[in-house]
Design a protein around this motif. Structure first.
Motif, PDB file in Angstrom:
ATOM      1  N   SER A   1       0.809  -1.222   0.000  1.00 30.08           N
ATOM      2  CA  SER A   1       0.000   0.000   0.000  1.00 30.08           C
ATOM      3  C   SER A   1       0.842   1.272   0.000  1.00 30.08           C
ATOM      4  O   SER A   1       0.408   2.303  -0.486  1.00 30.08           O
ATOM      5  CB  SER A   1      -0.902   0.022   1.245  1.00 30.08           C
ATOM      6  N   ASP A   2       2.017   1.224   0.601  1.00 33.43           N
ATOM      7  CA  ASP A   2       2.824   2.416   0.898  1.00 33.43           C
ATOM      8  C   ASP A   2       2.055   3.383   1.794  1.00 33.43           C
ATOM      9  O   ASP A   2       2.269   4.591   1.746  1.00 33.43           O
ATOM     10  CB  ASP A   2       3.303   3.118  -0.370  1.00 33.43           C
ATOM     11  N   TRP A   3       1.147   2.852   2.607  1.00 26.95           N
ATOM     12  CA  TRP A   3       0.437   3.676   3.599  1.00 26.95           C
ATOM     13  C   TRP A   3       1.406   4.073   4.701  1.00 26.95           C
ATOM     14  O   TRP A   3       2.277   3.284   5.076  1.00 26.95           O
ATOM     15  CB  TRP A   3      -0.699   2.842   4.199  1.00 26.95           C
ATOM     16  N   PRO A   4       1.325   5.275   5.235  1.00 25.94           N
ATOM     17  CA  PRO A   4       0.384   6.352   4.924  1.00 25.94           C
ATOM     18  C   PRO A   4       0.835   7.300   3.822  1.00 25.94           C
ATOM     19  O   PRO A   4       0.124   8.258   3.512  1.00 25.94           O
ATOM     20  CB  PRO A   4       0.274   7.092   6.254  1.00 25.94           C
ATOM     21  N   VAL A   5       2.026   7.054   3.218  1.00 25.13           N
ATOM     22  CA  VAL A   5       2.483   7.953   2.153  1.00 25.13           C
ATOM     23  C   VAL A   5       1.465   8.001   1.019  1.00 25.13           C
ATOM     24  O   VAL A   5       1.226   9.058   0.427  1.00 25.13           O
ATOM     25  CB  VAL A   5       3.868   7.514   1.632  1.00 25.13           C
ATOM     26  N   CYS A   6       0.818   6.866   0.738  1.00 28.12           N
ATOM     27  CA  CYS A   6      -0.151   6.820  -0.361  1.00 28.12           C
ATOM     28  C   CYS A   6      -1.287   7.810  -0.172  1.00 28.12           C
ATOM     29  O   CYS A   6      -1.908   8.253  -1.156  1.00 28.12           O
ATOM     30  CB  CYS A   6      -0.709   5.409  -0.524  1.00 28.12           C
ATOM     31  N   THR A   7      -1.566   8.191   1.082  1.00 22.22           N
ATOM     32  CA  THR A   7      -2.709   9.072   1.334  1.00 22.22           C
ATOM     33  C   THR A   7      -2.485  10.486   0.809  1.00 22.22           C
ATOM     34  O   THR A   7      -3.412  11.294   0.813  1.00 22.22           O
ATOM     35  CB  THR A   7      -3.063   9.112   2.836  1.00 22.22           C
ATOM     36  N   LEU A   8      -1.269  10.789   0.350  1.00 21.68           N
ATOM     37  CA  LEU A   8      -1.050  12.056  -0.342  1.00 21.68           C
ATOM     38  C   LEU A   8      -1.808  12.093  -1.664  1.00 21.68           C
ATOM     39  O   LEU A   8      -2.059  13.163  -2.211  1.00 21.68           O
ATOM     40  CB  LEU A   8       0.452  12.276  -0.596  1.00 21.68           C
ATOM     41  N   ALA A   9      -2.145  10.893  -2.192  1.00 17.65           N
ATOM     42  CA  ALA A   9      -2.828  10.833  -3.485  1.00 17.65           C
ATOM     43  C   ALA A   9      -4.054   9.936  -3.485  1.00 17.65           C
ATOM     44  O   ALA A   9      -4.882  10.031  -4.397  1.00 17.65           O
ATOM     45  CB  ALA A   9      -1.851  10.347  -4.563  1.00 17.65           C
ATOM     46  N   ALA A  10      -4.170   9.030  -2.497  1.00 17.24           N
ATOM     47  CA  ALA A  10      -5.279   8.081  -2.505  1.00 17.24           C
ATOM     48  C   ALA A  10      -5.437   7.478  -1.120  1.00 17.24           C
ATOM     49  O   ALA A  10      -4.467   7.322  -0.385  1.00 17.24           O
ATOM     50  CB  ALA A  10      -5.026   6.962  -3.518  1.00 17.24           C
ATOM     51  N   SER A  11      -6.668   7.084  -0.810  1.00 21.52           N
ATOM     52  CA  SER A  11      -6.893   6.366   0.432  1.00 21.52           C
ATOM     53  C   SER A  11      -6.443   4.920   0.278  1.00 21.52           C
ATOM     54  O   SER A  11      -6.217   4.427  -0.838  1.00 21.52           O
ATOM     55  CB  SER A  11      -8.377   6.394   0.804  1.00 21.52           C
ATOM     56  N   TYR A  12      -6.319   4.234   1.400  1.00 19.83           N
ATOM     57  CA  TYR A  12      -5.974   2.807   1.374  1.00 19.83           C
ATOM     58  C   TYR A  12      -6.985   2.049   0.505  1.00 19.83           C
ATOM     59  O   TYR A  12      -6.612   1.241  -0.357  1.00 19.83           O
ATOM     60  CB  TYR A  12      -5.983   2.266   2.801  1.00 19.83           C
ATOM     61  N   GLY A  13      -8.252   2.318   0.711  1.00 20.74           N
ATOM     62  CA  GLY A  13      -9.292   1.636  -0.044  1.00 20.74           C
ATOM     63  C   GLY A  13      -9.262   1.978  -1.528  1.00 20.74           C
ATOM     64  O   GLY A  13      -9.523   1.109  -2.379  1.00 20.74           O
ATOM     65  N   ASP A  14      -8.940   3.233  -1.858  1.00 26.03           N
ATOM     66  CA  ASP A  14      -8.853   3.630  -3.270  1.00 26.03           C
ATOM     67  C   ASP A  14      -7.788   2.813  -3.999  1.00 26.03           C
ATOM     68  O   ASP A  14      -7.991   2.375  -5.137  1.00 26.03           O
ATOM     69  CB  ASP A  14      -8.514   5.112  -3.402  1.00 26.03           C
ATOM     70  N   TRP A  15      -6.620   2.635  -3.356  1.00 23.70           N
ATOM     71  CA  TRP A  15      -5.539   1.890  -4.001  1.00 23.70           C
ATOM     72  C   TRP A  15      -5.895   0.405  -4.098  1.00 23.70           C
ATOM     73  O   TRP A  15      -5.603  -0.244  -5.106  1.00 23.70           O
ATOM     74  CB  TRP A  15      -4.233   2.115  -3.258  1.00 23.70           C
ATOM     75  N   LEU A  16      -6.556  -0.134  -3.095  1.00 21.75           N
ATOM     76  CA  LEU A  16      -7.020  -1.516  -3.191  1.00 21.75           C
ATOM     77  C   LEU A  16      -8.017  -1.685  -4.338  1.00 21.75           C
ATOM     78  O   LEU A  16      -7.931  -2.651  -5.122  1.00 21.75           O
ATOM     79  CB  LEU A  16      -7.677  -1.950  -1.881  1.00 21.75           C
TER      80      LEU A  16
END
Length: 277
Positions: free
Chosen positions: A231-246
């Motif tokens: 996921s690269d969470w929480p860095v991914c939240t700069l562009a997408a939520s965890y659920g969005d990337w899933l």
């Protein structure tokens, strides 16, 4: 097969060793700890994770290992050691006594010298990593890929995961060099590649179609048997939520068989990181 997030982070700002994490990154400039991630894992049907270093200090690795000792969903830790110090082999051997330590990751993307990884002084650390049965996480960008190919040729017995698909330049479409170099790595080495971090590279406003050429190329070159999801969470939240990337992952991999999906979403991580079943 348990679904595993092979790349997520925790941090605690008061620890003070996250030099890259400044107030300019407001959405992620706060503490992120297991209680923040647990509900997202539950909603996403993710049974375990691999937590990855976010600071170039042994102290942060020890912090992550302490979290792994408390949280059953943390299946492994990707830590950090200064590969340049003479004591690196001894430090690696000592840290490897913790069964939750599964890999080491120098922060190569932040080192100005693109030839750094090929320095003779690093060879004892790479040898110790191999001897301790650890994996090497390659945090690289496209300009590093030819040198990474050389490094992996030198150390053919080293288990390697390329983080974030080597961060292709999605924002400007300059992909030919990246595509050729990744194809060579897939063809000539046994490296695995993480299907992670792509939404951050694409930036806000990304679409699944923006990501599809990258994912299709990685599928064509590494194959489902050498890709692992993170996921690269929480860095991914700069562009997408965890659920969005899933959700995007589900769409990008929708043509695959169930066995290939199981491999990418968990089985390959268990294999490359030697996670306990």
């Amino acid at each position: 097969m348990m679904r595993i997030d092979s790349h997520q982070h925790f941090w605690q700002l008061a620890r003070g060793d996250y030099g890259w994490l400044t107030s300019d990154l407001k959405p992620i400039y706060r503490d992120f700890l297991p209680d923040d991630l647990a509900p997202l894992l539950q909603r996403g049907g993710i049974g375990g994770t691999v937590v990855v270093q976010a600071a170039p200090t042994v102290a942060e690795t020890e912090f992550m290992l302490s979290l792994a000792a408390q949280e059953s969903f943390i299946r492994g830790v990707v830590g950090w050691v200064d590969f340049e110090t003479r004591s690196a082999p001894q430090q690696i051997a000592a840290m490897a006594q913790d069964p939750k330590l599964v890999s080491l990751r120098p922060m190569i993307q932040d080192i100005a010298d693109v030839d750094w990884m090929l320095g003779d002084a690093l060879a004892p650390a790479f040898r110790a990593l191999i001897d301790c049965d650890l994996t090497f996480d390659a945090l690289v960008k496209p300009p590093h890929l030819k040198n990474l190919h050389t490094l992996l040729t030198r150390h053919g017995d080293m288990r390697v995961v390329i983080d974030h698909g080597a961060k292709p330049q999605l924002h400007d479409g300059t992909l030919d060099g990246w595509a050729n170099d990744m194809a060579a790595l897939a063809r000539d080495t046994d490296a695995y590649c993480k299907l992670s971090g792509l939404v951050t590279e694409a930036g806000t406003g990304w679409t699944v179609d923006d990501l599809r050429p990258i994912v299709d190329h990685l599928l064509d070159t590494f194959g489902p048997e050498r890709l692992i999801w993170g996921s690269d969470w929480p860095v991914c939240t700069l562009a997408a939520s965890y659920g969005d990337w899933l959700d995007a992952t589900d769409r990008l991999l929708s043509a695959l068989s169930q066995s290939d999906l199981d491999a990418i979403m968990g089985g390959n991580a268990v294999h490359i990181y030697k996670l306990e079943e």
